[in-house]
Structures are given as structure tokens and as C-alpha cells.
Design a protein around this motif. Sequence first.
Motif, PDB file in Angstrom:
ATOM      1  N   ILE A   1      28.183  68.319 -48.044  1.00  0.00           N
ATOM      2  CA  ILE A   1      28.416  67.244 -47.070  1.00  0.00           C
ATOM      3  C   ILE A   1      29.817  67.361 -46.478  1.00  0.00           C
ATOM      4  O   ILE A   1      30.017  67.239 -45.270  1.00  0.00           O
ATOM      5  CB  ILE A   1      28.215  65.870 -47.732  1.00  0.00           C
ATOM      6  CG1 ILE A   1      26.748  65.659 -48.105  1.00  0.00           C
ATOM      7  CG2 ILE A   1      28.689  64.751 -46.792  1.00  0.00           C
ATOM      8  CD1 ILE A   1      26.478  64.372 -48.853  1.00  0.00           C
ATOM      9  N   ARG A   2      30.807  67.597 -47.336  1.00  0.00           N
ATOM     10  CA  ARG A   2      32.171  67.735 -46.836  1.00  0.00           C
ATOM     11  C   ARG A   2      32.301  68.948 -45.915  1.00  0.00           C
ATOM     12  O   ARG A   2      32.936  68.886 -44.857  1.00  0.00           O
ATOM     13  CB  ARG A   2      33.151  67.867 -48.016  1.00  0.00           C
ATOM     14  CG  ARG A   2      34.609  67.795 -47.569  1.00  0.00           C
ATOM     15  CD  ARG A   2      35.595  68.103 -48.685  1.00  0.00           C
ATOM     16  NE  ARG A   2      35.582  69.514 -49.013  1.00  0.00           N
ATOM     17  CZ  ARG A   2      35.211  70.004 -50.179  1.00  0.00           C
ATOM     18  NH1 ARG A   2      34.782  69.194 -51.128  1.00  0.00           N
ATOM     19  NH2 ARG A   2      35.248  71.307 -50.415  1.00  0.00           N
ATOM     20  N   GLN A   3      31.682  70.053 -46.315  1.00  0.00           N
ATOM     21  CA  GLN A   3      31.761  71.266 -45.495  1.00  0.00           C
ATOM     22  C   GLN A   3      31.064  71.078 -44.148  1.00  0.00           C
ATOM     23  O   GLN A   3      31.545  71.571 -43.114  1.00  0.00           O
ATOM     24  CB  GLN A   3      31.141  72.436 -46.255  1.00  0.00           C
ATOM     25  CG  GLN A   3      31.947  72.853 -47.480  1.00  0.00           C
ATOM     26  CD  GLN A   3      31.245  73.901 -48.320  1.00  0.00           C
ATOM     27  OE1 GLN A   3      30.035  74.134 -48.171  1.00  0.00           O
ATOM     28  NE2 GLN A   3      31.987  74.554 -49.211  1.00  0.00           N
ATOM     29  N   ALA A   4      29.952  70.331 -44.145  1.00  0.00           N
ATOM     30  CA  ALA A   4      29.249  70.073 -42.879  1.00  0.00           C
ATOM     31  C   ALA A   4      30.109  69.224 -41.960  1.00  0.00           C
ATOM     32  O   ALA A   4      30.131  69.433 -40.734  1.00  0.00           O
ATOM     33  CB  ALA A   4      27.923  69.366 -43.167  1.00  0.00           C
ATOM     34  N   SER A   5      30.827  68.262 -42.536  1.00  0.00           N
ATOM     35  CA  SER A   5      31.707  67.422 -41.717  1.00  0.00           C
ATOM     36  C   SER A   5      32.847  68.247 -41.132  1.00  0.00           C
ATOM     37  O   SER A   5      33.212  68.078 -39.969  1.00  0.00           O
ATOM     38  CB  SER A   5      32.265  66.283 -42.578  1.00  0.00           C
ATOM     39  OG  SER A   5      33.179  65.502 -41.843  1.00  0.00           O
ATOM     40  N   GLU A   6      33.405  69.133 -41.954  1.00  0.00           N
ATOM     41  CA  GLU A   6      34.507  69.980 -41.471  1.00  0.00           C
ATOM     42  C   GLU A   6      34.038  70.918 -40.367  1.00  0.00           C
ATOM     43  O   GLU A   6      34.791  71.216 -39.421  1.00  0.00           O
ATOM     44  CB  GLU A   6      35.086  70.770 -42.642  1.00  0.00           C
ATOM     45  CG  GLU A   6      35.789  69.896 -43.681  1.00  0.00           C
ATOM     46  CD  GLU A   6      36.162  70.666 -44.938  1.00  0.00           C
ATOM     47  OE1 GLU A   6      35.720  71.839 -45.053  1.00  0.00           O
ATOM     48  OE2 GLU A   6      36.878  70.116 -45.790  1.00  0.00           O
ATOM     49  N   ALA A   7      32.795  71.382 -40.468  1.00  0.00           N
ATOM     50  CA  ALA A   7      32.257  72.303 -39.450  1.00  0.00           C
ATOM     51  C   ALA A   7      31.739  71.575 -38.230  1.00  0.00           C
ATOM     52  O   ALA A   7      31.518  72.196 -37.172  1.00  0.00           O
ATOM     53  CB  ALA A   7      31.141  73.150 -40.067  1.00  0.00           C
ATOM     54  N   GLY A   8      31.498  70.247 -38.378  1.00  0.00           N
ATOM     55  CA  GLY A   8      30.962  69.469 -37.251  1.00  0.00           C
ATOM     56  C   GLY A   8      29.512  69.792 -36.952  1.00  0.00           C
ATOM     57  O   GLY A   8      29.042  69.584 -35.838  1.00  0.00           O
ATOM     58  N   ARG A   9      28.810  70.275 -37.947  1.00  0.00           N
ATOM     59  CA  ARG A   9      27.408  70.648 -37.742  1.00  0.00           C
ATOM     60  C   ARG A   9      26.600  70.218 -38.969  1.00  0.00           C
ATOM     61  O   ARG A   9      26.875  70.661 -40.083  1.00  0.00           O
ATOM     62  CB  ARG A   9      27.289  72.162 -37.547  1.00  0.00           C
ATOM     63  CG  ARG A   9      25.871  72.630 -37.234  1.00  0.00           C
ATOM     64  CD  ARG A   9      25.829  74.115 -36.937  1.00  0.00           C
ATOM     65  NE  ARG A   9      26.220  74.921 -38.090  1.00  0.00           N
ATOM     66  CZ  ARG A   9      27.404  75.523 -38.213  1.00  0.00           C
ATOM     67  NH1 ARG A   9      28.317  75.404 -37.257  1.00  0.00           N
ATOM     68  NH2 ARG A   9      27.693  76.247 -39.290  1.00  0.00           N
TER      69      ARG A   9
END
Length: 223
Positions: free
Chosen positions: A93-101
Amino acid sequence: MSPKTGRPSYLLDPPARKASARTRLVAGIAAAALATGLLGGLIGYSVGRPSETEASIARLQKADAERDAQQIIELTDLAHRTGDELSPILTAIRQASEAGRPPEPAQVGQWQQTMRQLTERFADPPSGTTATNVARGGLRSAVEQAAIAVDTLALAAAADAADERLALAARQAAVAVTTWSVAATQLDQINIDAGQGHRHVHLDTGGADGALTPDGAAEGHGG
């Protein structure tokens, strides 16, 4: 003048009678001492012996301590198993937020199913001591917050305003990690207090959530 004479022989105590009197006197003193000793022993035993109420309280306290020790072991095992499944989801979830996708909807659906299973593990918890209940309640709250974050992520994957929902999901996930870390620290302490030594069940999410981290002590030591 008549000569002086001693006490008439018929007034003298026979030797046997004197010995008998002394024997009775000694026996009486010994009997009194023995009775005094027995009485003192009985009084001391009565005073030192716990009452039935005190004995019942001691038995209950021992039973509570044994029950809590078992609950701590079971809760620690549950936290380990749950954390192993929860950490990758919160990290994603954190990585998806950082990637914006957002992740694929199918992937998010699998996470939702996993979160329902994890939440069910903490349903209908047993009653324990305050310290154990606090740890259990913190873990349960963290899992429920993580489930909300996954549900928010599912909305982000199916909506136009993905960025806002991704950010919200990341915030919820971070709160879940922090809440879990507080409960994990509490669980570590009650394991030490129970003689189990250090037990670290902190989530492994990369340390980017501002959560409490393990103290570095060796697992199982320090109890």
C-alpha cells in the motif's frame, strides 16, 4: 535435768515418702512445661496458618497467573503468524502511494479476503489480565485499521480520484503499523514479565511509518 533429744522417730517422714513427693513435684513441672510447649505450638501454628479465605485467594491468583502465561504464549504466536501476512500488504500500500498507481483490482481483492481472515482471528477474544488485554486490543485494532486501508485501496483502484484515495489508504496503513508497534512493544514487555524473555512481533514494513521498532535484544533473552 533430762537429756536433749531429737524429733521423735514417729514424726519423721519416711525416706520413700520424701522421694515420692520430689518425684511428683518434678513430674508436675515437666507436665506443665510440656503442656505450655504444646499450647504455644498450637497457637503458633494457628497464627501462622493461612485462613481458608487467604488460601482460596492464593489458589485463584496462581490459576490466573498460569492462565495468563498460556494466553501470552498463544497471543505471541498469533501475532507472529498475523504479522507475517500483514506486513507485505501494508508495504505494498505504501509503495503504491509512492508510485501514484494503485495495484490491480484482482490483487486488491485477494488482500481484502486475507484481511477478513486476519480480522476473524481476533474475534471473540478471551479475557485476560489488563496488560494482556491491552496488547491483544492493540493488535486487533491495527488489523481492523489495515482492513480499512485495503478497502480504501480497492476504491482507489476503481475510481478516477485515485491519487487522493491512495494517499488516504497510505495514511490508514501507517496508522495500522504504528498501532501494531505499540501493541507489539506491550506484548514484548509482558513476555519478559512472564519469564518468557523478549518476543518481538513487530511488523517488517521497511521502517518508513514512524512506528516503534524492536529494542534489539536477543529473542527469548532477558526474562
